[in-house]
Design an enzyme around this catalytic site. Structure first.
Site: not given
Ligand code: PLP
Length: 378
Positions: A198, A322
């Site tokens: 995504h 997040c």
């Molecule tokens: N690692 C990084 C650097 C990210 O920016 C993100 C998402 O914001 C993730 C991991 C997590 O990925 P996912 O949303 O596919 O679980």
């Protein structure tokens, strides 16, 4: 809407959505024995080979499809073979998908240490080297920061680790880097690398973990033994196929799209500094993703500016979408003075961004920030 929060998630390519919908008609379970199912399994194998190819991995390296970046990061940290009680180094600037597994490993008795970062979000190499003792068993350093866009010199860091701690494994979270900068996994020398669809105009809920040939990895999800017993769960051809499509399109367009993104972030950098000279630019001018510009406004709160811009139809980020907890942790690390500390805003453009949108954004940002700073002083 002017969407400038592409580091949080990207708009899927219309073709990726259409591709998903079309392939959904191939609903057979790839583990079944009849020919339609075998055909689905074959298509998944082709997507895997293509994904390895786009990432410039070797044909006999491995790659497993996962539910996204979070699962891939968790798997790299928990599933790798580690010397009992050994040292694990992760950078302070990692996404919570690495930080929180690292904290859990610390609770399990590993010597987890956090490598300090520079004020631009990249790993502080001089401090990193000091942590490289013979007890190091795993290192996890992100390729590019989701907060500032700073790109770490992974090849150099891998070399430092492999010369000082030859048994240590090196994982890199490439979630923000893939599709934005050219990635050559064999040249980087990493043992494991995480990707998420995504962030590259694909769909949410699909990603991958790259595993270099010979690296010992255990599953963290057990079940029906799919993906060579390494990641159980019925394989999802439509998602895998749509992911491979998005990756191939992002990689094919990378030169033109990154030049365009670079132009837009440079315009933002210049326009904001001209209109608001006391703003601090956090994203480094060199060694950064072309599509991210993180700035710290003077005397205003990033969150308040975000809402002021939203009222004008402009969507920006204030760091990791997040978790607000992570945001405050990250802010503390950037070494900003009191008047800039709360003013962080992240602009992240994409191949769908236009020049007019950036021109409009610069005007709106400068006007809104001046009004808000005025108001804050009254
Ligand atoms: N690692 C990084 C650097 C990210 O920016 C993100 C998402 O914001 C993730 C991991 C997590 O990925 P996912 O949303 O596919 O679980």
């Amino acid at each position: 809407m002017i969407y400038l929060d592409n580091a949080a998630t990207t708009k899927p390519y219309p073709e990726a959505v259409a591709h998903y919908a079309t392939v959904c008609s191939e609903y057979f379970n790839p583990a079944a024995l009849y020919s339609s199912a075998v055909d689905c399994a074959r298509k998944i194998a082709t997507c895997k080979m293509n994904t390895l190819k786009y990432l410039r991995a070797a044909d006999d390296d491995d790659l497993y499809f996962t539910s996204g970046g979070t699962e891939s990061d968790n798997w790299a940290l928990f599933g790798t073979k580690k010397q009992k009680g050994g040292r694990i180094i992760v950078s302070e600037g990692e996404h919570d998908a690495v930080i929180n597994p690292a904290k859990e490993l610390s609770a399990q008795g590993y010597d987890v240490v956090f490598a300090p970062i520079n004020p631009d979000g990249s790993v502080n190499e001089a401090e990193f080297v000091k942590l490289l003792t013979p007890a190091v068993t795993l290192v996890s350093i992100m390729h590019a920061s989701n907060e500032t866009g700073a790109v770490n010199d992974i090849k150099r860091l891998v070399n430092l680790v492999k010369t000082r701690c030859p048994k240590a494994l090196f994982h890199s979270d490439g979630v923000q880097a893939v599709g934005k900068i050219a990635v050559n996994l064999r040249a980087l020398g990493v043992d494991l690398y995480s990707i998420s669809a995504h962030k590259l105009h694909g769909l949410k809920g699909i990603g991958a973990l790259y595993v270099k040939k010979g690296v010992s990895l255990k599953p963290i999800i057990y079940g029906g033994g799919q993906q060579k017993g390494m990641r159980s769960g019925t394989e999802n051809l439509p998602m895998v196929s749509s992911f491979a499509f998005s990756l191939s399109k992002s990689c094919a367009e990378i030169e033109t799209s990154s030049a365009e993104c670079q132009k837009y972030t440079a315009m933002l950098r210049q326009g904001i500094l001209e209109g608001l000279p006391t703003t601090k630019i956090i994203t480094p001018e060199n060694c950064a993703l072309p599509n991210v510009l993180t700035v710290a406004f003077d005397g205003i709160r990033g969150e308040v500016l975000l809402h002021a811009l939203e009222k004008q139809g402009i969507v920006v980020g204030i760091g990791s979408a997040c978790s607000s907890h992570h945001e405050s942790r990250f802010k503390r690390l950037l070494d900003l003075d009191n008047s800039h500390r709360d003013g962080i805003v992240r602009f992240s453009v994409s191949r769908f961004t236009t020049e007019e949108e950036i021109e409009q954004t610069i005007v709106a940002v400068c006007d809104s920030a001046l009004k808000l700073a005025d108001y804050a002083q009254k």
